[in-house]
Write a protein that holds these residues in place. Structure first.
Motif, mmCIF file in Angstrom:
data_model
loop_
_atom_site.group_PDB
_atom_site.id
_atom_site.type_symbol
_atom_site.label_atom_id
_atom_site.label_comp_id
_atom_site.label_asym_id
_atom_site.label_seq_id
_atom_site.Cartn_x
_atom_site.Cartn_y
_atom_site.Cartn_z
ATOM 1 N N ASP A 24 0.806 -1.220 0.000
ATOM 2 C CA ASP A 24 0.000 0.000 0.000
ATOM 3 C C ASP A 24 0.840 1.272 0.000
ATOM 4 O O ASP A 24 0.357 2.331 -0.396
ATOM 5 C CB ASP A 24 -0.927 0.023 1.219
ATOM 6 C CG ASP A 24 -2.050 -0.982 1.096
ATOM 7 O OD1 ASP A 24 -2.368 -1.377 -0.039
ATOM 8 O OD2 ASP A 24 -2.616 -1.374 2.136
ATOM 9 N N TYR A 25 2.074 1.190 0.481
ATOM 10 C CA TYR A 25 2.927 2.369 0.599
ATOM 11 C C TYR A 25 4.258 2.135 -0.096
ATOM 12 O O TYR A 25 4.740 1.014 -0.176
ATOM 13 C CB TYR A 25 3.206 2.690 2.076
ATOM 14 C CG TYR A 25 1.978 3.057 2.862
ATOM 15 C CD1 TYR A 25 1.523 4.367 2.900
ATOM 16 C CD2 TYR A 25 1.276 2.087 3.575
ATOM 17 C CE1 TYR A 25 0.405 4.706 3.633
ATOM 18 C CE2 TYR A 25 0.152 2.421 4.306
ATOM 19 C CZ TYR A 25 -0.278 3.737 4.323
ATOM 20 O OH TYR A 25 -1.384 4.060 5.047
ATOM 21 N N GLU A 26 4.856 3.219 -0.549
ATOM 22 C CA GLU A 26 6.203 3.172 -1.107
ATOM 23 C C GLU A 26 7.156 3.567 0.021
ATOM 24 O O GLU A 26 7.227 4.736 0.416
ATOM 25 C CB GLU A 26 6.321 4.147 -2.271
ATOM 26 C CG GLU A 26 7.580 4.000 -3.045
ATOM 27 C CD GLU A 26 7.584 4.881 -4.280
ATOM 28 O OE1 GLU A 26 8.681 5.344 -4.627
ATOM 29 O OE2 GLU A 26 6.519 5.098 -4.869
ATOM 30 N N VAL A 27 7.880 2.604 0.568
ATOM 31 C CA VAL A 27 8.721 2.802 1.749
ATOM 32 C C VAL A 27 9.995 3.548 1.351
ATOM 33 O O VAL A 27 10.668 3.179 0.404
ATOM 34 C CB VAL A 27 9.062 1.446 2.398
ATOM 35 C CG1 VAL A 27 10.028 1.628 3.552
ATOM 36 C CG2 VAL A 27 7.794 0.764 2.873
ATOM 37 N N ASP A 28 10.287 4.617 2.099
ATOM 38 C CA ASP A 28 11.461 5.444 1.810
ATOM 39 C C ASP A 28 12.586 5.162 2.809
ATOM 40 O O ASP A 28 13.610 4.610 2.462
ATOM 41 C CB ASP A 28 11.065 6.923 1.843
ATOM 42 C CG ASP A 28 12.208 7.837 1.480
ATOM 43 O OD1 ASP A 28 13.062 7.422 0.671
ATOM 44 O OD2 ASP A 28 12.264 8.962 2.008
ATOM 45 N N THR A 29 12.399 5.527 4.067
ATOM 46 C CA THR A 29 13.416 5.365 5.096
ATOM 47 C C THR A 29 12.870 4.500 6.224
ATOM 48 O O THR A 29 11.720 4.653 6.619
ATOM 49 C CB THR A 29 13.819 6.740 5.684
ATOM 50 O OG1 THR A 29 14.091 7.630 4.608
ATOM 51 C CG2 THR A 29 15.040 6.627 6.553
ATOM 52 N N VAL A 30 13.715 3.607 6.737
ATOM 53 C CA VAL A 30 13.288 2.703 7.801
ATOM 54 C C VAL A 30 14.058 3.033 9.079
ATOM 55 O O VAL A 30 15.267 3.248 9.049
ATOM 56 C CB VAL A 30 13.525 1.232 7.397
ATOM 57 C CG1 VAL A 30 13.101 0.290 8.500
ATOM 58 C CG2 VAL A 30 12.788 0.908 6.119
ATOM 59 N N PHE A 31 13.343 3.087 10.208
ATOM 60 C CA PHE A 31 13.927 3.378 11.514
ATOM 61 C C PHE A 31 13.626 2.237 12.473
ATOM 62 O O PHE A 31 12.607 1.564 12.341
ATOM 63 C CB PHE A 31 13.323 4.657 12.116
ATOM 64 C CG PHE A 31 13.563 5.896 11.319
ATOM 65 C CD1 PHE A 31 14.734 6.615 11.473
ATOM 66 C CD2 PHE A 31 12.623 6.347 10.419
ATOM 67 C CE1 PHE A 31 14.950 7.759 10.737
ATOM 68 C CE2 PHE A 31 12.824 7.492 9.678
ATOM 69 C CZ PHE A 31 13.995 8.203 9.840
ATOM 70 N N GLU A 32 14.494 2.065 13.470
ATOM 71 C CA GLU A 32 14.236 1.124 14.553
ATOM 72 C C GLU A 32 13.983 1.950 15.808
ATOM 73 O O GLU A 32 14.780 2.829 16.145
ATOM 74 C CB GLU A 32 15.442 0.216 14.761
ATOM 75 C CG GLU A 32 15.234 -0.804 15.857
ATOM 76 C CD GLU A 32 16.464 -1.658 16.100
ATOM 77 O OE1 GLU A 32 16.311 -2.873 16.250
ATOM 78 O OE2 GLU A 32 17.574 -1.098 16.151
ATOM 79 N N ALA A 33 12.872 1.679 16.485
ATOM 80 C CA ALA A 33 12.511 2.435 17.675
ATOM 81 C C ALA A 33 12.172 1.488 18.816
ATOM 82 O O ALA A 33 11.585 0.432 18.594
ATOM 83 C CB ALA A 33 11.305 3.333 17.392
ATOM 84 N N GLY A 34 12.533 1.882 20.032
ATOM 85 C CA GLY A 34 12.116 1.142 21.209
ATOM 86 C C GLY A 34 10.692 1.532 21.572
ATOM 87 O O GLY A 34 10.191 2.562 21.136
ATOM 88 N N ILE A 35 10.029 0.712 22.374
ATOM 89 C CA ILE A 35 8.656 0.999 22.798
ATOM 90 C C ILE A 35 8.623 1.063 24.316
ATOM 91 O O ILE A 35 9.195 0.199 24.985
ATOM 92 C CB ILE A 35 7.667 -0.105 22.372
ATOM 93 C CG1 ILE A 35 7.963 -0.644 20.988
ATOM 94 C CG2 ILE A 35 6.248 0.385 22.430
ATOM 95 C CD1 ILE A 35 7.151 -1.871 20.660
#
Length: 160
Positions: A24-35
């Motif tokens: 559904d989306y064109e992914v540009d930048t990927v991040f890793e985040a804590g929760i």
């Protein structure tokens, strides 16, 4: 000989994945985040429960929040249980938050959650992506391209 590149993120146990997001989306930048989670949420995630199918992230007051993710209540937590669909704070560096805020505000991009997993240290992480929505004709074009690549691979494999 060059050294092999390590994987982008060290995913040991994937709990939830949003498979439809890359279509559904064109992914540009990927991040890793804590929760930031409570104890009963961690127990529930370790049990393999959780869904991020319709979830997204938003930047409010220079903090990033994961909205609409579902972590069901833990059965043995009794009165100390959590709300299943509460917004959860994501832990990111300030420069990453600034980058996300700028992309969402200026470029009209969306922050979507791709997966929730535990890394090698046992910490719960979210894989976030800055993405742009695809139109229907873009989706059809994407399907045609993917099928052509698959067919080309078959042809090369059969002839080689």
């Amino acid at each position: 000989m060059s050294r092999p590149r390590p994987p982008l993120f060290d995913k040991k146990k994937i709990v939830a994945e949003n498979r439809r997001a890359r279509f559904d989306y064109e992914v540009d930048t990927v991040f890793e985040a804590g929760i930031a989670l409570t104890g009963s949420e961690v127990k529930s995630l370790r049990g393999g429960e959780g869904s991020i199918v319709e979830s997204y992230a938003e930047v409010k007051d220079w903090q990033v929040w994961l909205v609409n993710s579902n972590i069901p209540e833990f059965s043995h937590a009794n009165r100390f249980n959590h709300e299943p669909k509460r917004p959860r704070k994501l832990l990111l560096h300030e420069r990453e938050i600034n980058k996300m805020h700028g992309a969402v505000a200026r470029d009209g991009m969306t922050l979507i959650a791709l997966s929730v997993y535990f890394n090698s240290k046992g910490r719960a992480k979210v894989e976030l992506a800055l993405a742009k929505g695809r139109k229907n004709h873009d989706k059809r074009e994407h399907i045609k391209e993917r099928e052509w690549k698959r067919e080309a691979g078959r042809i090369l494999r059969d002839r080689g």
